[in-house]
Design an enzyme around this catalytic site. Structure first.
Site, PDB file in Angstrom:
ATOM      1  CG  ASP A 100      -4.556   0.211  10.653  1.00 36.34           C
ATOM      2  OD1 ASP A 100      -4.724   0.338  11.797  1.00 36.34           O
ATOM      3  OD2 ASP A 100      -4.155  -0.702   9.993  1.00 36.34           O
ATOM      4  CB  SER A 141      -2.702  -7.483   4.029  1.00 38.15           C
ATOM      5  OG  SER A 141      -2.464  -6.126   4.956  1.00 38.15           O
ATOM      6  NE  ARG A 182      -1.759   1.407  11.199  1.00 43.47           N
ATOM      7  CZ  ARG A 182      -0.674   0.339  11.207  1.00 43.47           C
ATOM      8  NH1 ARG A 182       0.286   0.391  11.763  1.00 43.47           N
ATOM      9  NH2 ARG A 182      -0.912  -0.731  10.261  1.00 43.47           N
ATOM     10  CG  ASP A 234      -1.890  -1.242   1.036  1.00 40.39           C
ATOM     11  OD1 ASP A 234      -2.646  -1.270   0.155  1.00 40.39           O
ATOM     12  OD2 ASP A 234      -2.226  -1.655   2.283  1.00 40.39           O
TER      13      ASP A 234
HETATM   14  N1  ARG Z   1      -7.909  -5.725  12.609  1.00 39.48           N
HETATM   15  C1  ARG Z   1      -6.819  -5.045  13.291  1.00 39.48           C
HETATM   16  C2  ARG Z   1      -7.039  -3.873  13.821  1.00 39.48           C
HETATM   17  O1  ARG Z   1      -8.025  -3.218  13.306  1.00 39.48           O
HETATM   18  C3  ARG Z   1      -5.696  -5.300  12.349  1.00 39.48           C
HETATM   19  C4  ARG Z   1      -5.508  -4.293  11.535  1.00 39.48           C
HETATM   20  C5  ARG Z   1      -4.132  -4.876  10.669  1.00 39.48           C
HETATM   21  N2  ARG Z   1      -3.869  -3.746   9.712  1.00 39.48           N
HETATM   22  C6  ARG Z   1      -3.267  -4.021   8.476  1.00 39.48           C
HETATM   23  N3  ARG Z   1      -2.989  -2.766   7.948  1.00 39.48           N
HETATM   24  N4  ARG Z   1      -3.010  -5.221   8.186  1.00 39.48           N
HETATM   25  O2  ARG Z   1      -6.318  -3.355  14.626  1.00 39.48           O
END
Ligand code: ARG
Length: 410
Positions: free
Chosen positions: A126, A176, A97, A17
């Protein structure tokens, strides 16, 4: 031409990404791209990431080693709060984050950038965590999220990357991944089928072929783990030690259906051996040293804390307010917990604390207990008073008592 609209700071992981974002920011937005990679313990090859960013077109790359800060200021509060979203997810991504966003904001200010960018999609959590933190810390910075803005899918990104000579890893084609010190999230690919068991190859830390049982002793002081197996270690090292050890016994996989903030239910797979083991031990120690009233109230606070962090509201004053309550409860959360691990199972088999409220002479069924049983009779009568009255009132209202009386006269 690139650069004619000034500079943008992009939070850059080196993944698919954010790699395509560099090119989009250059060509579509005509911005000079400064990439920032924040090390939260993802154990990547950061030299390679810098090289990749520059090859794609970044004019400058900044590496920030935030491992200690991440452990101290984000993971520790989460341990104290037994941070688990929906009782299962140890919040690894959610905790990192706001820290990554804060670092990117500071660098944007230093570099005189007018904009800040991230590679999040519009379907996830995110984007919320990044946007809210960035706007809370500097509302003047323009936020650009190319993947979200252009409604890109992974397939389109992979195609674009190929056309643009942007390298795509073999792993990125399958899943991912988001990784940091506190855990690894695995998304996409075949595990999007909620009924499909994640293959062993999806996991990095968890060993499936070790049958041996082993103990792990954790010592906490004020709610914070300070030693593992009687060895004092800095927090980052301790977390890695526990991650390796618990993972080697197959501990730490979480596979559940999760409610994202944007309303989507998603099948989420994580491996977080350290988080699972440390939180399990911490919860157990709390049960020994906190009163039942503290425990009942703290459970609600912990849930609310986990929700706020999950939902991208790290910056909300309520999170800090809850931290103050949680910190007050942690003063007595000191002591040792012994865990036993084998073939994916984890259980606490022993605990001790100088603040223990467990008193053996009260609890024992053996001779010599200081508990006066004769006091219990009256207590039980008062304890059940309303429940007993409510039952007899309900019976009377239903006429049962009267019928029984008639039946009895015959
Ligand atoms: N579902 C989890 C969260 O919202 C994991 C997110 C993983 N993020 C990613 N960019 N692959 O924290």
């Amino acid at each position: 031409m690139a650069g004619s609209n000034g500079k943008v700071v992009l939070a850059y992981s080196g993944g698919l990404d954010t790699s395509v974002c560099i090119r989009y920011l250059q060509t579509l937005h005509k911005l000079d791209v400064i990439t920032v990679t924040v090390d939260c313990g993802q154990d990547d090859d950061f030299k390679e990431i810098e090289k990749k960013a520059k090859e794609i077109g970044a004019i400058k790359h900044v590496y920030v080693d935030a491992r200690e800060e991440f452990a101290r200021d984000y993971v520790v509060p989460s341990i104290k709060a037994n941070g688990l979203y929906q009782g299962k997810y140890p919040l690894a991504t959610a905790l990192a984050r706001p820290l990554i966003a804060a670092k990117a904001v500071r660098i944007a200010e230093k570099e005189g950038a007018a904009a800040i960018a991230h590679g999040c999609t519009g379907k996830g959590n995110d984007q919320i965590r990044f946007d809210v933190t960035m706007r809370a810390l500097n509302p003047d910075l323009k936020i650009i999220a190319p993947v979200r803005d252009m409604n890109l899918t992974r397939d389109v990104e992979i195609k674009f990357a190929r056309e643009q000579n942007i390298p795509v890893s073999a792993e990125a084609k399958k899943y991912s991944i988001d990784l940091n010190l506190w855990g690894r999230a695995i998304e996409g690919g075949n595990i999007e089928d909620a009924d499909f068991e994640p293959p062993e190859e999806a996991f990095q830390f968890v060993n499936f072929s070790n049958d041996k049982a082993e103990y792990l002793e954790l010592e906490f002081q004020g709610g914070v783990p300070i030693s593992a197996d009687a060895k004092q270690m800095p927090l980052v090292d301790l977390i890695q030690y526990v991650n390796d050890k618990a993972g080697s016994h197959g501990v730490g996989i979480v596979d559940h259906i999760e409610d994202r903030v944007v309303g989507i239910k998603s099948r989420e797979v994580y491996e977080a051996p350290a988080a699972i083991a440390i939180i399990e031990a911490h919860k157990d120690l709390e049960k020994m040293v906190l009163t039942k009233h503290e425990l009942a109230f703290k459970r609600m606070v912990d849930d609310q804390w986990s929700w706020l962090v999950y939902a991208g509201l790290w910056q909300d004053p309520l999170r800090a307010d809850l931290d103050r309550f949680i910190d007050a409860t942690q003063v007595r959360v000191s002591g040792k917990v012994r865990l036993k691990m084998q073939k994916g199972s984890l259980r606490v088999v022993g605990r001790e604390s100088k603040y223990s409220l467990y008193k053996n002479d009260l609890a024992t069924y053996a001779a010599g207990s200081s508990f006066d049983q004769s006091l219990a009779k009256g207590f039980v009568e008062l304890w059940g008073l309303q429940s007993i009255i409510a039952n007899s009132v309900a019976s009377a209202a239903a006429g049962i008592t009267d019928k029984n009386k008639k039946g009895g006269k015959k």
